[in-house]
Design a protein around this motif. Structure first.
Motif, PDB file in Angstrom:
ATOM      1  N   ARG A 158       0.827  -1.201   0.000  1.00  0.00           N
ATOM      2  CA  ARG A 158       0.000   0.000   0.000  1.00  0.00           C
ATOM      3  C   ARG A 158       0.866   1.258   0.000  1.00  0.00           C
ATOM      4  NH1 ARG A 158      -3.782  -0.771   4.856  1.00  0.00           N
ATOM      5  NH2 ARG A 158      -3.520   1.456   4.754  1.00  0.00           N
ATOM      6  N   GLN A 159       0.409   2.228  -0.761  1.00  0.00           N
ATOM      7  CA  GLN A 159       1.125   3.501  -0.874  1.00  0.00           C
ATOM      8  C   GLN A 159       0.739   4.478   0.227  1.00  0.00           C
ATOM      9  OE1 GLN A 159       3.494   4.222  -3.284  1.00  0.00           O
ATOM     10  NE2 GLN A 159       3.334   2.063  -3.791  1.00  0.00           N
ATOM     11  N   ASP A 160      -0.405   4.262   0.880  1.00  0.00           N
ATOM     12  CA  ASP A 160      -0.914   5.253   1.831  1.00  0.00           C
ATOM     13  C   ASP A 160      -0.319   5.122   3.233  1.00  0.00           C
ATOM     14  OD1 ASP A 160      -2.266   2.857   2.247  1.00  0.00           O
ATOM     15  OD2 ASP A 160      -4.148   3.826   2.788  1.00  0.00           O
ATOM     16  N   PHE A 161       0.441   4.068   3.496  1.00  0.00           N
ATOM     17  CA  PHE A 161       1.117   3.953   4.786  1.00  0.00           C
ATOM     18  C   PHE A 161       2.537   4.476   4.596  1.00  0.00           C
ATOM     19  CE2 PHE A 161       3.576   2.005   8.169  1.00  0.00           C
ATOM     20  CZ  PHE A 161       2.760   2.196   9.264  1.00  0.00           C
ATOM     21  N   GLU A 162       2.804   5.648   5.109  1.00  0.00           N
ATOM     22  CA  GLU A 162       4.120   6.283   4.953  1.00  0.00           C
ATOM     23  C   GLU A 162       5.137   5.617   5.859  1.00  0.00           C
ATOM     24  OE1 GLU A 162       5.109   8.605   2.762  1.00  0.00           O
ATOM     25  OE2 GLU A 162       3.105   8.483   1.882  1.00  0.00           O
TER      26      GLU A 162
END
Length: 148
Positions: A82-86
């Protein structure tokens, strides 16, 4: 280009990963741990059993979004990552190179001395190399060996 370290000869993969995550959390790092669902379940249970001061806040894909945003450690079996977990660090417990690894600053591959796992690690090493990456080995046996 990410810094890719293979932590070789881990005597206990889950125990070593717990220690690694405890250190990363103490340093303020945000970490994604990628692996098989069954292995992540065992890791989740091991992290919950750590003693008080050693507690490592973490969550997985099933946690509510507000918990995921607040958690420094995210356990996932989803591909692509996932891209949304920095996060800056990826700990790979899986047999494959996870899709989307390039966005991390640091990748840690945890590998035991179990022959099939070593063979899978060699395949991942070659995949990183063929993609222009320069992985390096961090042999845990050399760290544990007594000095003469």
């Amino acid at each position: 280009m990410p810094d890719i370290a293979f932590h070789l000869n881990a005597p206990d993969k889950l125990g070593y990963t717990c220690r690694l995550l405890r250190k990363a959390h103490a340093r303020g790092a945000r970490v994604v741990v990628f692996g098989l669902e069954s292995e992540l379940t065992q890791l989740d249970q091991a992290l919950w059993r750590l003693e008080g001061a050693d507690f490592v806040p973490h969550c997985g894909d099933s946690a509510p979004s507000h918990v995921q945003r607040a958690s420094p450690i995210f356990l996932t079996a989803q591909v692509p990552l996932r891209q949304d977990f920095e996060a800056s660090v990826l700990v790979n417990l899986d047999a494959a190179v996870p899709e989307g690894f390039e966005r991390f600053e640091r990748i840690i591959e945890v590998v035991t001395a179990f022959a099939p796992e070593v063979a899978q690690a060699r395949v991942r090493w070659k995949a990183y190399k063929s993609g222009g990456q320069e992985p390096y080995a961090h042999d845990l046996d050399q760290i544990r060996a007594p000095k003469a």
